[in-house]
Design a protein around this motif. Structure first.
Motif, PDB file in Angstrom:
ATOM      1  N   ALA A  35       0.833  -1.199   0.000  1.00 32.29           N
ATOM      2  CA  ALA A  35       0.000   0.000   0.000  1.00 32.29           C
ATOM      3  C   ALA A  35       0.872   1.256   0.000  1.00 32.29           C
ATOM      4  O   ALA A  35       2.061   1.213   0.358  1.00 32.29           O
ATOM      5  CB  ALA A  35      -0.915  -0.004   1.221  1.00 32.29           C
ATOM      6  N   ASN A  36       0.283   2.380  -0.411  1.00 32.33           N
ATOM      7  CA  ASN A  36       0.998   3.651  -0.366  1.00 32.33           C
ATOM      8  C   ASN A  36       1.441   3.941   1.069  1.00 32.33           C
ATOM      9  O   ASN A  36       0.666   3.789   2.017  1.00 32.33           O
ATOM     10  CB  ASN A  36       0.105   4.795  -0.868  1.00 32.33           C
ATOM     11  CG  ASN A  36      -0.102   4.738  -2.369  1.00 32.33           C
ATOM     12  OD1 ASN A  36       0.689   4.141  -3.091  1.00 32.33           O
ATOM     13  ND2 ASN A  36      -1.169   5.351  -2.842  1.00 32.33           N
ATOM     14  N   GLY A  37       2.710   4.346   1.215  1.00 29.81           N
ATOM     15  CA  GLY A  37       3.216   4.703   2.531  1.00 29.81           C
ATOM     16  C   GLY A  37       3.856   3.573   3.300  1.00 29.81           C
ATOM     17  O   GLY A  37       4.301   3.763   4.441  1.00 29.81           O
ATOM     18  N   THR A  38       3.918   2.368   2.710  1.00 28.11           N
ATOM     19  CA  THR A  38       4.517   1.242   3.429  1.00 28.11           C
ATOM     20  C   THR A  38       6.036   1.209   3.316  1.00 28.11           C
ATOM     21  O   THR A  38       6.677   0.442   4.030  1.00 28.11           O
ATOM     22  CB  THR A  38       3.946  -0.093   2.921  1.00 28.11           C
ATOM     23  OG1 THR A  38       4.090  -0.161   1.500  1.00 28.11           O
ATOM     24  CG2 THR A  38       2.476  -0.232   3.283  1.00 28.11           C
ATOM     25  N   GLY A  39       6.604   2.008   2.400  1.00 28.29           N
ATOM     26  CA  GLY A  39       8.064   2.091   2.319  1.00 28.29           C
ATOM     27  C   GLY A  39       8.686   1.468   1.097  1.00 28.29           C
ATOM     28  O   GLY A  39       9.887   1.173   1.091  1.00 28.29           O
ATOM     29  N   LYS A  40       7.905   1.282   0.027  1.00 29.68           N
ATOM     30  CA  LYS A  40       8.460   0.639  -1.176  1.00 29.68           C
ATOM     31  C   LYS A  40       9.594   1.479  -1.771  1.00 29.68           C
ATOM     32  O   LYS A  40      10.691   0.958  -2.030  1.00 29.68           O
ATOM     33  CB  LYS A  40       7.356   0.448  -2.232  1.00 29.68           C
ATOM     34  CG  LYS A  40       6.186  -0.401  -1.784  1.00 29.68           C
ATOM     35  CD  LYS A  40       5.232  -0.688  -2.921  1.00 29.68           C
ATOM     36  CE  LYS A  40       4.602   0.575  -3.489  1.00 29.68           C
ATOM     37  NZ  LYS A  40       3.722   1.249  -2.525  1.00 29.68           N
TER      38      LYS A  40
END
Length: 654
Positions: A35-40
């Motif tokens: 998800a957006n914001g998980t640190g990818k």
């Protein structure tokens, strides 16, 4: 090759991930999802050695094999200047070009030296050594290599000699991508490489990566792109990484199975814990059971509790089902559009019918956005006409829609102004579906990122009762899960949609017709993108049979090629009906015009209800209801078509 051991990273007070162990092999073909914001993107920067925030990893270590080359393409922010596009790409071969310069010098020296001298022999040996290395690295094909990659990424030969600073940010990222592909590092790290690519260029990049001889890791929100390029998925979830083997489609299946297993294990463990706690509670104060109680207390303490993390928030929304329009939504006749001496569109004619979901495809700059802006009356044609049908209400979503928002307006105030009749509690719920919860609703639009503002602009469309949606890149700034939700919403929308998208999966699932904009003309193809490719290869625009392999059966009333009209009878052969009968036919015709869309809406609602299982009895009831609705729809559609023919004949008689 490259290994993370016990790796962890914080962003301020937020823990992104911890205890990450990941061995990256030389043949890595992996997608990084989450998800957006998980640190990818943060993890990608760490792998590239480019994360300067608090010195890279906060915990653990990263081991990199000595001599290993890593190439990294960020999402944006790159700016090149000072050279032509071709020179910029050739710069990745500076070492080989230095060899080429030395070879030229040695060749000139050999032409002047005495073949019997020691200097000649030394120069000849050096020439042979350099020439072998130069040939082994394809030094004689550098120009061909650069030209092939630039052409594949959409640069014309005229562009090759233009200065890099003349290009926009998206094209600058293409130049940076071209340089990376030419370098062929041992590990290629690509963060959203398809963001600035059109469909044709994405197809080329897919083929390139499928044959890439080394490893790569990529982040992408293009589901089809992931399906055809990777064989492993690394998901950042619950502050750790989870490995899935296969492409994105297989990852979804495996994730669902893993979730089901986790839930079953959680339930079994809860049953075990409740059983132990019940025994302890029952016999705690009985001396004869003290030993067994203590044994169970120790057993309870040793249990490592299974936790099921909450799923990440997902955008949930449904387009409002609009009032029906007339059967013909848009008629375009002999449309042309010029910008000064440049003609973008010339003599374009087509018709859009109610219920069509049309994808506009074509190379960047072909005129897709120009056409959709003219259809939405954002700008006028140079010549020709665009005529909207009866009761057509249009709503336009631009790919830079956020730019027209008032940056000083608060989010809740702005959307309330758009929909003054809707209660603020409902609007707050709607914004929450778009991940704007709590105090976010009171933020000024100017403090939101471009992606957040586009997400908000999509939310504004929901409060409009439009029955004709014109969407220019609606999937930009949405993650994979949000795209799936948008896909389902557009698919169940009973109005008419025309959209521009570079997402192959989205087009394949949504489109019922494809309009290709090429060379100033619009070519119409029935079906989705897969059908379009098949027909284009076989020269079958609006003709021929669809390939049976994809299982696609177009609804006859929406996308089938128009039937060849039968010869119209002469007026004298048609019996004129009396005025009362004619009025009854007209009234029935207009009733059907209203009733058929209502039936289509009921069919869509029933299909949605069938997708959520409650009881077998309810499923049987809904199935029977759906079958009856479809039969009624078919009968009324046939009656509508027959009445239309009869009324046209009566019009000719009169």
């Amino acid at each position: 090759m490259l290994q993370l051991s016990g790796a962890g990273k914080r962003f301020g007070t937020k823990l992104l991930f911890e205890n990450v162990n990941w061995l990256i092999t030389p043949d890595e073909r992996t997608a990084l999802v989450g998800a957006n914001g998980t640190g990818k993107s943060t993890l990608m920067k760490i792998l590239a050695g480019n994360d300067s925030h608090e010195g890279g990893l906060d915990y653990g270590v990263m081991h990199v094999t000595k001599g290993m080359s890593i190439g990294y393409l960020p999402q944006d922010g790159l700016s090149l200047s000072g050279r032509t596009v071709f020179e910029e790409c050739l710069s990745v071969f500076d070492e080989l070009r230095a060899m080429e310069t030395e070879l030229e010098g040695l060749y000139a020296a050999l032409a002047e030296l005495d073949p019997e001298s020691a200097e000649y022999q030394t120069a000849a040996d050096r020439f042979s050594e350099i020439d072998s290395r130069f040939s082994a690295n394809d030094g004689y094909a550098l120009d061909v290599k650069v030209g092939t990659v630039l052409s594949g990424l959409g640069f014309s030969k005229e562009d090759w000699q233009r200065r890099t600073e003349e290009f926009s940010g998206g094209w600058q990222m293409r130049i940076a991508l071209a340089k990376l592909l030419l370098q062929k590092p041992d590990l290629l790290l690509l963060d959203e490489p398809t963001n600035h690519l059109d469909l044709e260029t994405r197809n080329w990049l897919e083929d390139y990566l499928r044959t890439y001889p080394k490893g790569f890791i990529l982040i992408s929100h293009d589901r089809y792109f992931l399906d055809v390029t990777v064989n492993k998925i690394i998901e950042i979830w619950n502050k750790n990484i989870h490995v899935y083997h296969g492409n994105y489609e297989k990852y979804l299946t495996q994730k669902a199975e893993r979730r089901a297993q986790l839930e079953n294990a959680y339930k079994n463990q809860r049953d075990q814990i409740e059983h132990l706690e019940a025994f302890i509670s029952r016999f705690r104060y009985q001396a004869t059971k003290a030993k067994q109680v203590q044994s169970r207390i120790k057993e309870l303490e040793k249990i490592e509790r299974i936790e099921i993390p909450e799923d990440e928030p997902v955008i949930h929304f449904t387009f409002p089902q609009p009032p029906p329009s007339g059967r013909t939504v848009v008629e375009v006749n002999h449309l042309s559009k010029d910008y000064g001496p440049k003609q973008v569109l010339k003599d374009v004619s087509f018709t859009i019918d109610r219920g069509d979901r049309i994808a506009l495809v074509g190379a960047n700059g072909a005129g897709k956005s120009t056409l959709i802006r003219m259809l939405s009356a954002q700008e006028g044609p140079t010549s020709g006409s665009i005529k909207l049908g009866h009761n057509v209400l249009a709503e336009y979503f631009a790919q830079d829609q956020y730019k027209v928002l008032n940056p000083e307006a608060r989010m809740l105030d702005d959307i309330s102004g758009t929909a003054p009749k809707i209660a603020q509690t409902e609007l707050r719920s709607l914004l929450g579906c778009f991940l704007f919860s709590g105090d976010d609703a009171f933020k000024k639009l100017g403090v939101l990122s471009g992606g957040e503002r586009n997400r908000y602009a999509l939310a504004r469309i929901l409060v409009s009762p439009a029955n004709f949606l014109l969407l220019d890149e609606p999937t930009n700034h949405l993650d994979l899960r949000a795209k799936d939700v948008l896909l389902e919403a557009v698919s169940s929308f009973t109005g008419t949609v025309i959209f521009v998208s570079h997402d192959r999966y989205f087009i394949d699932r949504v489109a019922t017709r494809v309009f290709e904009v090429e060379g100033g003309h619009v070519h119409v193809y029935p079906g989705n993108y897969e059908d379009y490719l098949y027909r284009k290869e076989n020269g079958q625009a609006m003709s021929g049979a669809l390939p049976s392999s994809n299982g696609f059966k177009p609804p006859a009333a929406v996308i089938a090629p128009p039937p060849v009209p039968e010869p119209v009878k002469e007026a004298k052969d048609v019996k004129r009906v009396n005025p009362i009968k004619l009025k009854q036919m007209q009234d029935r015709f207009w009733f059907l015009e209203e009733e058929i869309p209502r039936l289509e809406s009921s069919i869509s609602t029933t299909e949605t209800a069938l997708g959520s299982f409650t009881t077998s009895e309810e499923t049987h009831r809904l199935s029977r209801e759906l079958e009856a609705l479809r039969a009624q729809h078919a009968a009324l559609s046939s009656e509508w078509e027959e009445l239309m023919v009869q009324l046209e004949e009566q019009s000719a008689v009169l």
